[in-house]
Design a protein around this motif. Structure first.
Motif, mmCIF file in Angstrom:
data_model
loop_
_atom_site.group_PDB
_atom_site.id
_atom_site.type_symbol
_atom_site.label_atom_id
_atom_site.label_comp_id
_atom_site.label_asym_id
_atom_site.label_seq_id
_atom_site.Cartn_x
_atom_site.Cartn_y
_atom_site.Cartn_z
ATOM 1 N N GLN A 25 64.261 91.220 25.121
ATOM 2 C CA GLN A 25 63.840 89.807 25.067
ATOM 3 C C GLN A 25 64.002 89.190 26.438
ATOM 4 O O GLN A 25 64.734 88.252 26.935
ATOM 5 C CB GLN A 25 64.680 88.878 24.161
ATOM 6 N N GLN A 26 63.290 89.966 27.424
ATOM 7 C CA GLN A 26 63.576 89.440 28.926
ATOM 8 C C GLN A 26 62.323 90.276 29.460
ATOM 9 O O GLN A 26 61.682 91.132 28.882
ATOM 10 C CB GLN A 26 64.711 90.009 29.324
ATOM 11 N N SER A 27 61.998 90.030 30.694
ATOM 12 C CA SER A 27 61.018 90.398 31.483
ATOM 13 C C SER A 27 61.146 92.181 31.593
ATOM 14 O O SER A 27 62.289 92.500 31.858
ATOM 15 C CB SER A 27 61.026 89.973 33.024
ATOM 16 N N ILE A 28 60.152 92.609 31.392
ATOM 17 C CA ILE A 28 60.320 94.339 31.121
ATOM 18 C C ILE A 28 60.676 94.721 32.575
ATOM 19 O O ILE A 28 61.298 95.732 32.743
ATOM 20 C CB ILE A 28 58.979 94.911 30.592
ATOM 21 N N TYR A 29 60.305 94.203 33.639
ATOM 22 C CA TYR A 29 60.760 94.858 34.758
ATOM 23 C C TYR A 29 62.078 94.529 35.180
ATOM 24 O O TYR A 29 62.807 95.393 35.999
ATOM 25 C CB TYR A 29 59.846 93.925 36.036
ATOM 26 N N SER A 30 62.813 93.366 34.545
ATOM 27 C CA SER A 30 64.280 93.179 34.659
ATOM 28 C C SER A 30 64.971 94.375 33.972
ATOM 29 O O SER A 30 66.174 94.819 34.519
ATOM 30 C CB SER A 30 64.703 91.979 34.109
ATOM 31 N N VAL A 31 64.254 95.129 32.978
ATOM 32 C CA VAL A 31 64.964 96.186 32.562
ATOM 33 C C VAL A 31 64.669 97.490 33.292
ATOM 34 O O VAL A 31 65.679 98.285 33.729
ATOM 35 C CB VAL A 31 64.372 96.584 31.102
ATOM 36 N N TRP A 32 63.412 97.719 33.595
ATOM 37 C CA TRP A 32 63.182 98.937 34.446
ATOM 38 C C TRP A 32 63.766 99.269 35.983
ATOM 39 O O TRP A 32 64.029 100.192 36.322
ATOM 40 C CB TRP A 32 61.567 99.104 34.905
ATOM 41 N N LEU A 33 63.905 97.905 36.361
ATOM 42 C CA LEU A 33 64.574 98.018 38.002
ATOM 43 C C LEU A 33 66.060 97.881 37.931
ATOM 44 O O LEU A 33 66.587 98.052 38.886
ATOM 45 C CB LEU A 33 63.717 96.907 38.720
ATOM 46 N N ASP A 34 66.573 98.006 36.684
ATOM 47 C CA ASP A 34 68.121 97.700 36.609
ATOM 48 C C ASP A 34 68.776 99.079 36.489
ATOM 49 O O ASP A 34 68.614 99.594 35.217
ATOM 50 C CB ASP A 34 68.585 96.858 35.704
ATOM 51 N N PRO A 35 69.304 99.742 37.245
ATOM 52 C CA PRO A 35 69.734 101.319 37.010
ATOM 53 C C PRO A 35 71.217 101.323 36.218
ATOM 54 O O PRO A 35 71.347 102.137 35.202
ATOM 55 C CB PRO A 35 70.273 101.715 38.532
ATOM 56 N N ASP A 36 71.720 100.075 35.890
ATOM 57 C CA ASP A 36 72.793 99.958 35.182
ATOM 58 C C ASP A 36 72.405 99.327 33.620
ATOM 59 O O ASP A 36 73.460 99.350 32.609
ATOM 60 C CB ASP A 36 73.912 98.987 35.755
ATOM 61 N N ASN A 37 71.464 99.052 33.472
ATOM 62 C CA ASN A 37 70.742 98.636 31.913
ATOM 63 C C ASN A 37 70.874 99.787 31.151
ATOM 64 O O ASN A 37 70.264 101.039 31.381
ATOM 65 C CB ASN A 37 69.529 98.123 32.195
ATOM 66 N N GLU A 38 71.437 99.496 30.067
ATOM 67 C CA GLU A 38 71.680 100.717 29.010
ATOM 68 C C GLU A 38 70.365 101.040 28.238
ATOM 69 O O GLU A 38 70.126 102.176 28.065
ATOM 70 C CB GLU A 38 72.835 100.043 27.826
ATOM 71 N N VAL A 39 69.235 100.119 28.135
ATOM 72 C CA VAL A 39 68.276 100.481 27.369
ATOM 73 C C VAL A 39 67.437 101.242 28.606
ATOM 74 O O VAL A 39 66.961 102.203 28.239
ATOM 75 C CB VAL A 39 67.577 98.988 27.163
ATOM 76 N N ASN A 40 67.240 100.833 29.690
ATOM 77 C CA ASN A 40 66.672 101.672 30.987
ATOM 78 C C ASN A 40 67.255 102.936 31.210
ATOM 79 O O ASN A 40 66.327 103.925 31.071
ATOM 80 C CB ASN A 40 66.800 100.739 32.308
ATOM 81 N N GLN A 41 68.627 103.152 30.814
ATOM 82 C CA GLN A 41 69.068 104.557 31.039
ATOM 83 C C GLN A 41 68.614 105.492 29.853
ATOM 84 O O GLN A 41 68.389 106.621 30.260
ATOM 85 C CB GLN A 41 70.516 104.450 30.996
ATOM 86 N N GLY A 42 68.165 105.129 28.869
ATOM 87 C CA GLY A 42 67.554 105.919 27.828
ATOM 88 C C GLY A 42 66.051 105.913 27.871
ATOM 89 O O GLY A 42 65.555 106.695 26.838
ATOM 90 N N LEU A 43 65.305 105.466 28.686
ATOM 91 C CA LEU A 43 63.787 105.380 28.782
ATOM 92 C C LEU A 43 63.148 106.845 29.261
ATOM 93 O O LEU A 43 63.675 107.289 30.501
ATOM 94 C CB LEU A 43 63.470 104.171 29.380
ATOM 95 N N ASP A 44 62.144 107.337 28.392
ATOM 96 C CA ASP A 44 61.331 108.521 29.127
ATOM 97 C C ASP A 44 60.202 107.916 29.794
ATOM 98 O O ASP A 44 59.654 108.717 30.343
ATOM 99 C CB ASP A 44 61.111 109.126 27.847
ATOM 100 N N LEU A 45 59.802 106.544 29.319
ATOM 101 C CA LEU A 45 58.369 106.147 29.825
ATOM 102 C C LEU A 45 58.617 104.738 30.202
ATOM 103 O O LEU A 45 59.061 103.949 29.475
ATOM 104 C CB LEU A 45 57.626 106.198 28.671
#
Length: 588
Positions: free
Chosen positions: A462-482
Motif C-alpha cells: 500500500q505504497q509507491s512501488i518504487y519506495s519498495v524497490w529502492l529500499d534495501p532494508d524493506n523486507e518485501v523488497n529483500q524477497g523479490l525476484d522481479l
C-alpha cells in the motif's frame, strides 16, 4: 502508476514503464496526431536566448488550472536536490525551481536547451573537464532577495551528498563526474554545512566553475536539472525541512502540499520575467491532483463538465481513447518521450540468462498495457534495445535475437533448457494494491507468466512501488525476484541512460546487476573523443542485452494529454514528456 520516478516512471502494473519511439506523424512535430506513434524529439540549443520569454499568442492572465494525474503518486520530496521523479520534476522545474540551464519548447515542438540562471549554456575547456557558468544578477528568490553565485554553488555542492539524498540525481551524475567527489561525503553527511571542504566548485564574482574528474561534454544538459540550481545558505535549506517547502525562484511558489494528494502553486510576485528566457506566469494558480482515478478523470474531461473546462489530464484511459479522439480534436495531445520501460529480474537470484529470456517471452505485453490504461500502438509499442529510437548510436538489437512477443511455449522451452521443465519456476514480485490499474495489470501479468511456466507470488503493498524497490532494508523488497524500472534520460544520449541502470550499486539498478567489465566499459566511454561516444554506447547496449540481459525492455511510450476547452495553448513538452506547463493559460 503513470509517473513516479523520473527520471523514472512507473506505470500501470508493478513492472510496466515508459519510453519513446516509432514514426513521427503526418501532421508534424508542432501538433502530433494521436493515433500514430511519434518519434522522440531531437534537442537543439540556443545559448543566446534572453528573457523575457516570447509571449504566447492570445494568452491572458488570471484563473486556476487544475491538473489531474491519474495513477501518478506525488513527488517524495520538494527539495530540488533530492527530487528525481518525472511527475515532480516536470512540475517543479517548469514552475518553481530554476537551474543553470533549462528547456524551452521550440516553434516546431522540439525541446531547445536555453539559459536559465546562467547567462549562457556554460563554457567548457578543451577537454570538457572544466565548466564555467556566469550567474545572472537579476534572478530573485520568492522573498525578493537576489539569487547569488554562492547560493548556486552551494546548491550544486549539495547534490554530492548521497547520504542526505540517496536517490537524488546527483548520486548518479555529480558523484561520478565532479572532481574529488569520491573523497567528499557532502555538506550534511560530511559535517561541512558550507561546503567549505570541497574544492571542485569555485566562485569568482558571478562565475561558478565546476572541475571534473573525467570529460563531461553533457554538463550543459545536466545543468537543466533542478539539482543544478541554488539553495539558501545555512539552516534555511536543511534537508528535512526544505523538502516540505523550498523557496521558489520560478514564477510560482508552493502554497500547500499533501504528498499523497495535492500540490497547490500560486504566483511568485518576486519573479522577474525579464530574467527568464522560457517561463511564463499566466495563471494565478496551479492545482495538481495526484493518484486520481482514471475513469473518474476521463468522465470529467469528456462529459463537458464545468470542472473539466480549465483542467488538464496527464493520461486518457484506453477504453475511452476513440471517444477522446473524436471529442477533443487538437485538445488531445500526443507527446513523444525518451523513456524506456523494463522488467528487472534480480541478477543475484535469477542467475541463468535462459530464465531471464523466458521472462521476456512470458510477459503478456498488450494485455498488461491495456489493463494499465495504455493504448497499444499509440502510447505503447514493443521495445528492442534499452536505447530508444532517435538516440544517437542506437543499434537495432532484440532480446533473444528477435522481437520479444508473448510466446508462453517459447518461455517453457527456455525454462526446460535451464533445467526447470518439471515444475513451475517460482517468481515473487510486488504491486501497489491502492492503484486499481496496477492491480488489473498485475492480474494480467500473473496469468501470462504462469502460462509461460512460472509460479507467481504477487505481494500487495500500500505504497509507491518504487519506495519498495529502492529500499534495501524493506523486507518485501529483500524477497523479490522481479522488479522494474523506467528511465527517462535527461538528454538523448547513452551517457544519460545506461549508467544509471547498469552501474554496480546505482540507485535505480533494480536488477542488482553488478558486472565489473561493464562498469569499466562505461568509464572508458567517458574518456573517448566526443564524436566516438554515441557509437560506443550503442555497442555497449547490444553487448549488455546479448551477453547479460540484466533488464528486459518491454516498451517505448508516448503520452496522451487531455486539455479542457478553456486551457490555452494545449501542448506537450518533449524533454520531460509532460504537459507544457510553462506556456499554459486560462482562456478568459
Amino acid at each position: 502508476m503513470r509517473g513516479t520516478r523520473p527520471l523514472v516512471v512507473a506505470t500501470g502494473a508493478a513492472l510496466l514503464l515508459a519510453a519513446c519511439s516509432g514514426q513521427h506523424t503526418e501532421r508534424g512535430w508542432d501538433s502530433p496526431r494521436p493515433g500514430a506513434y511519434a518519434q522522440p524529439p531531437g534537442v537543439s540549443k540556443d545559448p543566446m536566448r534572453r528573457g523575457p520569454a516570447p509571449a504566447v499568442a492570445g494568452a491572458t492572465p488570471g484563473g486556476t488550472i487544475t491538473v489531474f494525474l491519474p495513477g501518478a503518486p506525488g513527488p517524495d520530496t520538494l527539495d530540488p536536490t533530492g527530487g528525481w521523479s518525472v511527475t515532480g520534476n516536470a512540475i517543479q522545474q517548469a514552475l518553481v525551481s530554476r537551474s543553470l540551464t533549462q528547456y524551452a519548447r521550440g516553434d516546431d515542438g522540439r525541446p531547445v536547451l536555453v539559459p536559465d540562471l546562467a547567462t549562457d549554456l556554460g563554457r567548457p575547456n578543451d577537454d570538457f573537464t572544466e565548466w564555467t557558468f556566469t550567474i545572472r544578477d537579476d534572478a530573485t528568490w520568492e522573498d525578493g532577495a537576489p539569487v547569488t553565485a554562492e547560493e548556486v554553488a552551494f546548491g550544486i555542492c549539495r547534490s554530492l551528498d548521497s547520504g542526505a539524498f540517496p536517490s537524488g540525481p546527483g548520486t548518479e551524475y555529480s558523484t561520478h563526474y565532479f572532481a574529488g567527489a569520491e573523497d567528499y561525503a557532502g555538506p550534511y553527511t560530511g559535517d561541512d554545512p558550507g561546503c567549505d571542504d570541497y574544492a571542485g566548485i569555485s566562485v569568482d564574482g558571478q562565475d561558478v566553475t565546476i572541475e571534473m574528474d573525467r570529460p563531461f561534454p553533457d554538463m550543459d544538459h545536466w545543468g537543466a536539472v533542478m539539482a543544478m540550481g541554488p539553495a539558501p545558505l545555512g539552516e534555511a535549506s536543511e534537508p528535512s525541512t526544505y523538502a516540505q517547502r523550498p523557496l521558489a525562484t520560478g514564477p510560482y511558489e508552493v502554497e500547500s502540499w499533501d504528498p499523497a494528494e495535492e500540490l497547490v502553486l500560486v504566483r511568485n510576485d518576486e519573479w522577474e520575467p525579464g530574467s527568464d528566457p522560457a517561463r511564463h506566469q499566466y495563471a494565478d494558480r496551479f492545482v495538481f491532483k495526484f493518484n486520481q482515478d482514471q475513469a473518474r478523470v476521463d468522465e470529467i474531461m469528456l462529459s463537458g463538465s464545468t470542472g473539466g473546462r480549465t483542467a488538464v489530464s496527464t493520461s486518457v484511459g484506453s477504453g475511452r481513447y476513440l471517444e477522446a479522439s473524436a471529442l477533443l480534436g487538437d485538445r488531445l495531445v500526443q507527446q513523444a518521450t525518451q523513456c524506456v520501460s523494463t522488467i528487472a529480474p534480480d541478477h543475484t537470484r535469477i542467475t541463468d540468462i535462459r530464465v531471464r529470456r523466458a521472462l521476456a517471452h512470458a510477459y503478456p505485453y498488450e494485455d498488461v498495457w491495456i489493463a494499465s490504461g495504455e493504448v497499444p500502438g499509440v502510447t505503447r509499442v514493443p521495445a528492442g534495445p534499452i536505447m530508444p529510437p532517435g538516440m544517437a548510436g542506437r543499434r537495432d538489437v532484440q532480446v533473444d535475437g528477435e522481437e520479444a512477443t508473448y510466446d508462453p511455449e517459447r518461455s517453457r522451452e527456455l525454462l526446460a533448457e535451464a533445467g526447470h521443465g518439471d515444475e513451475p519456476y517460482p517468481i515473487t514480485m510486488a504491486y501497489n494494491e491502492l492503484d486499481p490499474l496496477a492491480t488489473a495489470a498485475q492480474a494480467q501479468l500473473t496469468t501470462g507468466l504462469e502460462e509461460g511456466g512460472f509460479d507467481v507470488t504477487a505481494i500487495p503493498v500500500q505504497q509507491s512501488i518504487y519506495s519498495v524497490w529502492l529500499d534495501p532494508d524493506n523486507e518485501v523488497n529483500q524477497g523479490l525476484d522481479l522488479r522494474g524500472v523506467s528511465w527517462c534520460p535527461m538528454w538523448p544520449a547513452g551517457s544519460a541512460l545506461l549508467p544509471p541502470l547498469l552501474r554496480s550499486g546505482a540507485p535505480f539498478n533494480t536488477a542488482h546487476f553488478a558486472e565489473p567489465s561493464i562498469d569499466r566499459a562505461m568509464d572508458d566511454i567517458a574518456q573517448l573523443p566526443v564524436e566516438e561516444q554515441a557509437a560506443a554506447w550503442g555497442e555497449l547496449d547490444e553487448r549488455v542485452l546479448t551477453d547479460h540481459l540484466p533488464f528486459i525492455p518491454t516498451s517505448y511510450a508516448n503520452r496522451l494529454f487531455a486539455f479542457g476547452d478553456r486551457v490555452g495553448n494545449p501542448t506537450g513538452e518533449g524533454s520531460m514528456g509532460a504537459p507544457n506547463y510553462k506556456d499554459l493559460f486560462v482562456v478568459r
